[in-house]
Enzyme design. Structure first.
Site, mmCIF file in Angstrom:
data_model
loop_
_atom_site.group_PDB
_atom_site.id
_atom_site.type_symbol
_atom_site.label_atom_id
_atom_site.label_comp_id
_atom_site.label_asym_id
_atom_site.label_seq_id
_atom_site.Cartn_x
_atom_site.Cartn_y
_atom_site.Cartn_z
ATOM 1 N N GLY A 1 8.039 -5.842 -11.293
ATOM 2 C CA GLY A 1 8.224 -7.165 -10.709
ATOM 3 C C GLY A 1 9.658 -7.322 -10.246
ATOM 4 O O GLY A 1 10.533 -6.518 -10.607
ATOM 5 N N CYS B 1 14.106 -5.818 -18.142
ATOM 6 C CA CYS B 1 14.490 -6.588 -16.955
ATOM 7 C C CYS B 1 15.427 -5.717 -16.132
ATOM 8 O O CYS B 1 16.365 -5.124 -16.676
ATOM 9 C CB CYS B 1 15.194 -7.881 -17.372
ATOM 10 S SG CYS B 1 15.691 -8.914 -15.975
ATOM 11 N N LEU B 2 15.174 -5.677 -14.819
ATOM 12 C CA LEU B 2 16.017 -4.838 -13.961
ATOM 13 C C LEU B 2 17.441 -5.399 -13.880
ATOM 14 O O LEU B 2 18.362 -4.668 -13.520
ATOM 15 C CB LEU B 2 15.391 -4.721 -12.564
ATOM 16 C CG LEU B 2 14.009 -4.024 -12.553
ATOM 17 C CD1 LEU B 2 13.403 -4.083 -11.160
ATOM 18 C CD2 LEU B 2 14.110 -2.580 -13.041
ATOM 19 N N HIS C 1 12.473 -16.251 -13.953
ATOM 20 C CA HIS C 1 13.684 -15.963 -13.157
ATOM 21 C C HIS C 1 13.962 -17.084 -12.147
ATOM 22 O O HIS C 1 15.118 -17.405 -11.872
ATOM 23 C CB HIS C 1 13.517 -14.653 -12.372
ATOM 24 C CG HIS C 1 13.918 -13.413 -13.117
ATOM 25 N ND1 HIS C 1 15.187 -13.215 -13.605
ATOM 26 C CD2 HIS C 1 13.224 -12.288 -13.438
ATOM 27 C CE1 HIS C 1 15.261 -12.026 -14.190
ATOM 28 N NE2 HIS C 1 14.079 -11.440 -14.121
ATOM 29 N N HIS D 1 7.361 -13.704 -16.608
ATOM 30 C CA HIS D 1 8.765 -13.235 -16.615
ATOM 31 C C HIS D 1 9.406 -13.532 -15.245
ATOM 32 O O HIS D 1 10.549 -14.007 -15.176
ATOM 33 C CB HIS D 1 8.758 -11.732 -16.928
ATOM 34 C CG HIS D 1 10.070 -11.036 -16.870
ATOM 35 N ND1 HIS D 1 10.663 -10.462 -17.971
ATOM 36 C CD2 HIS D 1 10.926 -10.784 -15.842
ATOM 37 C CE1 HIS D 1 11.801 -9.905 -17.631
ATOM 38 N NE2 HIS D 1 11.990 -10.088 -16.333
ATOM 39 N N GLU D 2 8.654 -13.266 -14.158
ATOM 40 C CA GLU D 2 9.229 -13.462 -12.808
ATOM 41 C C GLU D 2 9.404 -14.951 -12.490
ATOM 42 O O GLU D 2 10.419 -15.347 -11.902
ATOM 43 C CB GLU D 2 8.351 -12.787 -11.745
ATOM 44 C CG GLU D 2 8.178 -11.276 -11.914
ATOM 45 C CD GLU D 2 9.465 -10.518 -12.141
ATOM 46 O OE1 GLU D 2 10.519 -10.933 -11.614
ATOM 47 O OE2 GLU D 2 9.431 -9.497 -12.873
ATOM 48 N N GLN E 1 17.248 -12.186 -8.288
ATOM 49 C CA GLN E 1 17.785 -10.888 -8.747
ATOM 50 C C GLN E 1 18.465 -10.118 -7.605
ATOM 51 O O GLN E 1 19.237 -9.206 -7.870
ATOM 52 C CB GLN E 1 16.688 -10.025 -9.383
ATOM 53 C CG GLN E 1 16.146 -10.603 -10.690
ATOM 54 C CD GLN E 1 15.081 -9.733 -11.299
ATOM 55 O OE1 GLN E 1 13.929 -9.793 -10.895
ATOM 56 N NE2 GLN E 1 15.454 -8.895 -12.242
HETATM 57 O O1 K1U Z 1 11.968 -8.910 -13.371
HETATM 58 C C1 K1U Z 1 12.351 -7.788 -13.610
HETATM 59 O O2 K1U Z 1 13.509 -7.593 -13.933
HETATM 60 C C2 K1U Z 1 11.408 -6.617 -13.543
HETATM 61 C C3 K1U Z 1 10.857 -6.220 -14.894
HETATM 62 C C4 K1U Z 1 9.543 -6.950 -15.087
HETATM 63 C C5 K1U Z 1 8.935 -6.941 -16.462
HETATM 64 C C6 K1U Z 1 8.921 -5.830 -17.271
HETATM 65 C C7 K1U Z 1 8.330 -5.862 -18.526
HETATM 66 C C8 K1U Z 1 7.727 -7.014 -18.945
HETATM 67 C C9 K1U Z 1 7.766 -8.120 -18.148
HETATM 68 C C10 K1U Z 1 8.347 -8.081 -16.897
HETATM 69 C C11 K1U Z 1 10.680 -4.704 -14.895
HETATM 70 O O3 K1U Z 1 9.949 -4.188 -14.132
HETATM 71 S S1 K1U Z 1 11.581 -3.785 -16.055
HETATM 72 C C12 K1U Z 1 11.012 -2.119 -15.783
HETATM 73 C C13 K1U Z 1 9.662 -1.849 -16.347
HETATM 74 O O4 K1U Z 1 9.174 -2.606 -17.159
HETATM 75 C C14 K1U Z 1 8.879 -0.681 -15.911
HETATM 76 C C15 K1U Z 1 9.411 0.282 -15.113
HETATM 77 C C16 K1U Z 1 8.641 1.362 -14.714
HETATM 78 C C17 K1U Z 1 7.354 1.491 -15.113
HETATM 79 C C18 K1U Z 1 6.796 0.532 -15.930
HETATM 80 C C19 K1U Z 1 7.566 -0.555 -16.335
HETATM 81 ZN ZN ZN Z 2 13.686 -9.664 -15.080
#
Ligand code: K1U
Ligand code: ZN
Length: 178
Positions: free
Chosen positions: A49, A98-99, A144, A140-141, A54
């Site tokens: 997401g 979270c990225l 944000h 989560h999004e 972001q």
């Molecule tokens: O919003 C963001 O920062 C993105 C975030 C979203 C998220 C992750 C986990 C739970 C809820 C919301 C991410 O994508 S973090 C990276 C991640 O979870 C992932 C990366 C590669 C493959 C699978 C997952």
């Molecule tokens: Zn996030």
């Protein structure tokens, strides 16, 4: 073929990640381009997401693809002005990342199922129920867009520890950049 750009992702702490974002009024060509860039940025990261703040844009736009099966076709979803209009009483705990807070993970408990209303990229109003990882991700999004990060659900000490690590990381990245 559309030209797409991978945009830099803001790292916490950044005041832009704490702002309540403005609703989108018209889905302009610029916003279509932004949504395509956000999907490209999310897949590149990789993530499941991404929310417009972001990448420094304080508008109510999110993208997601929580498809777990790597062999399945991509399932990108673009949501303008998303809103949770109903949520289940039963809860789900997921280890979130979270990225904007790289390499930090913590368990967060949220409603297991949510009904979301949004405007799609064609300007059509949509409504859908989400569960599993999709439900966690869309909440989560949307958080944000309201200036809320997953670490805001943690105990203050744990949140401060993560924030300190991010301050250090940002200092190191700035030093590397010169
Ligand atoms: O919003 C963001 O920062 C993105 C975030 C979203 C998220 C992750 C986990 C739970 C809820 C919301 C991410 O994508 S973090 C990276 C991640 O979870 C992932 C990366 C590669 C493959 C699978 C997952
Ligand atoms: Zn996030």
């Amino acid at each position: 073929m559309w030209a797409m750009t991978i945009r830099p992702i803001l790292i916490h702490p950044d005041p832009r990640l704490k702002k309540v974002c403005k609703p989108v009024e018209n889905i302009t060509g610029e916003l279509h381009a932004l949504s395509r860039d956000m999907l490209e940025t999310m897949y590149d990261a990789p993530g499941i997401g991404l929310a417009a703040p972001q990448v420094g844009i304080l508008k109510r736009l999110i993208v997601l693809d929580a498809q777990r099966d790597k062999n399945a076709p991509r399932s990108p979803v673009v949501m303008f002005n998303p809103e949770v209009i109903a949520k289940s009483e039963d809860l789900n705990t997921y280890e979130e990342g979270c990225l904007s807070i790289p390499e930090q993970y913590a368990e967060v408990t949220r409603p297991a199922e949510v009904r979301v209303r949004w405007i799609d990229a064609d300007g059509e109003e949509r409504e859908k129920d989400f569960d599993g990882l999709w439900a966690t991700c869309v909440q989560h999004e949307i958080d944000h867009l309201n200036g809320v990060l997953f670490i805001d659900y943690l105990k203050p000490l744990k949140r401060q520890l993560i924030t300190r690590k991010m301050v250090k990381l940002k200092r190191e990245l700035a030093r590397e950049k010169g």
